[in-house]
Design a protein around this motif. Structure first.
Motif, short mmCIF file in Angstrom:
data_model
loop_
_atom_site.label_atom_id
_atom_site.label_comp_id
_atom_site.label_asym_id
_atom_site.label_seq_id
_atom_site.Cartn_x
_atom_site.Cartn_y
_atom_site.Cartn_z
N ASN A 61 0.68 -1.28 0.20
CA ASN A 61 -0.10 -0.10 0.07
C ASN A 61 0.84 1.31 0.08
OD1 ASN A 61 -2.36 -1.50 -0.18
ND2 ASN A 61 -2.67 -1.57 2.28
N GLY A 80 3.29 1.54 -1.79
CA GLY A 80 3.74 1.77 -3.34
C GLY A 80 5.30 1.27 -3.32
N ASP A 86 8.15 0.88 -7.01
CA ASP A 86 8.26 0.87 -8.53
C ASP A 86 8.41 -0.41 -9.27
OD1 ASP A 86 8.38 3.82 -9.07
OD2 ASP A 86 9.74 3.72 -7.22
N LYS A 133 1.45 -7.53 -7.45
CA LYS A 133 1.04 -7.43 -8.83
C LYS A 133 -0.56 -6.97 -9.07
CE LYS A 133 0.19 -10.91 -12.73
NZ LYS A 133 0.21 -12.00 -13.05
N LEU A 134 -1.53 -7.45 -7.95
CA LEU A 134 -2.73 -6.99 -8.06
C LEU A 134 -2.91 -5.37 -7.84
CD1 LEU A 134 -4.78 -9.48 -5.85
CD2 LEU A 134 -4.57 -9.21 -8.34
N ALA A 135 -1.76 -4.79 -7.10
CA ALA A 135 -1.88 -3.40 -6.83
C ALA A 135 -1.21 -2.60 -7.97
CB ALA A 135 -1.19 -3.15 -5.70
N GLY A 136 -0.88 -3.27 -9.13
CA GLY A 136 -0.22 -2.63 -10.34
C GLY A 136 1.31 -2.60 -10.13
N ILE A 137 2.04 -3.21 -9.33
CA ILE A 137 3.36 -3.03 -8.94
C ILE A 137 3.68 -4.23 -10.02
CG2 ILE A 137 5.24 -3.14 -7.76
CD1 ILE A 137 3.30 -2.29 -5.45
N PRO A 138 5.02 -3.63 -11.03
CA PRO A 138 5.58 -4.84 -11.73
C PRO A 138 6.37 -5.88 -10.97
CG PRO A 138 6.02 -2.56 -12.64
CD PRO A 138 5.21 -2.50 -11.25
#
Length: 143
Positions: free
Chosen positions: A91, A93, A95, A116-121
């Motif tokens: 949460n 964050g 990169d 991954k679900l949070a959009g973090i590569p």
């Protein structure tokens, strides 16, 4: 007009307590750092385990001058402590998330999944097998 400095590039490292391969983590971190602009600070985020992937990443960060952000699990609250800590790290964050999974490592797998679900590569390394004998956990900054 002065420009605000860029925020630090945040690398979330999650991994097994018994991750046996220090070199893989060193190479993975070096590869990520090699593509970050030289004027951008780096922060290594991890879960504070005194052995395995967290310890290796922590020591790498100290050696190369990266900032370290440690999120310890509060095991006094029980088995939910690990997932709660993982959600906190995600949460806040990152990169990129580097995941080093040895065997079935539920905690590291969970952290990589929610990143991954949070959009973090997420970049994932896996090694099969059961626990590898490790020395006792020691404070992160001890050799």
């Amino acid at each position: 007009m002065s420009q605000q400095p860029a925020r630090p590039y945040r690398i979330l490292v999650t991994g097994s307590r018994d991750w046996p391969d220090e070199q893989t983590i060193h190479v993975a971190l070096a590869e990520v750092v090699s593509v970050i602009p030289a004027d951008r600070d780096i922060t290594i985020v991890h879960g504070g385990c005194g052995k395995g992937a967290d310890r290796i990443a922590h020591r790498w960060a100290r050696q190369y001058g990266a900032a370290v952000e440690v999120h310890y699990a509060d095991w006094n609250i029980g088995r939910a402590a690990g997932p709660i800590r993982n959600r906190t790290m995600v949460n806040l964050g990152a990169d990129v998330c580097l995941a080093f999974i040895h065997g079935r490592s539920r905690g590291a797998s969970h952290c990589a999944h929610i990143a991954k679900l949070a959009g973090i590569p997420v970049r994932r390394w896996e090694q099969p097998g059961g626990p590898v004998p490790q020395p006792r956990a020691t404070p992160l900054d001890e050799p």
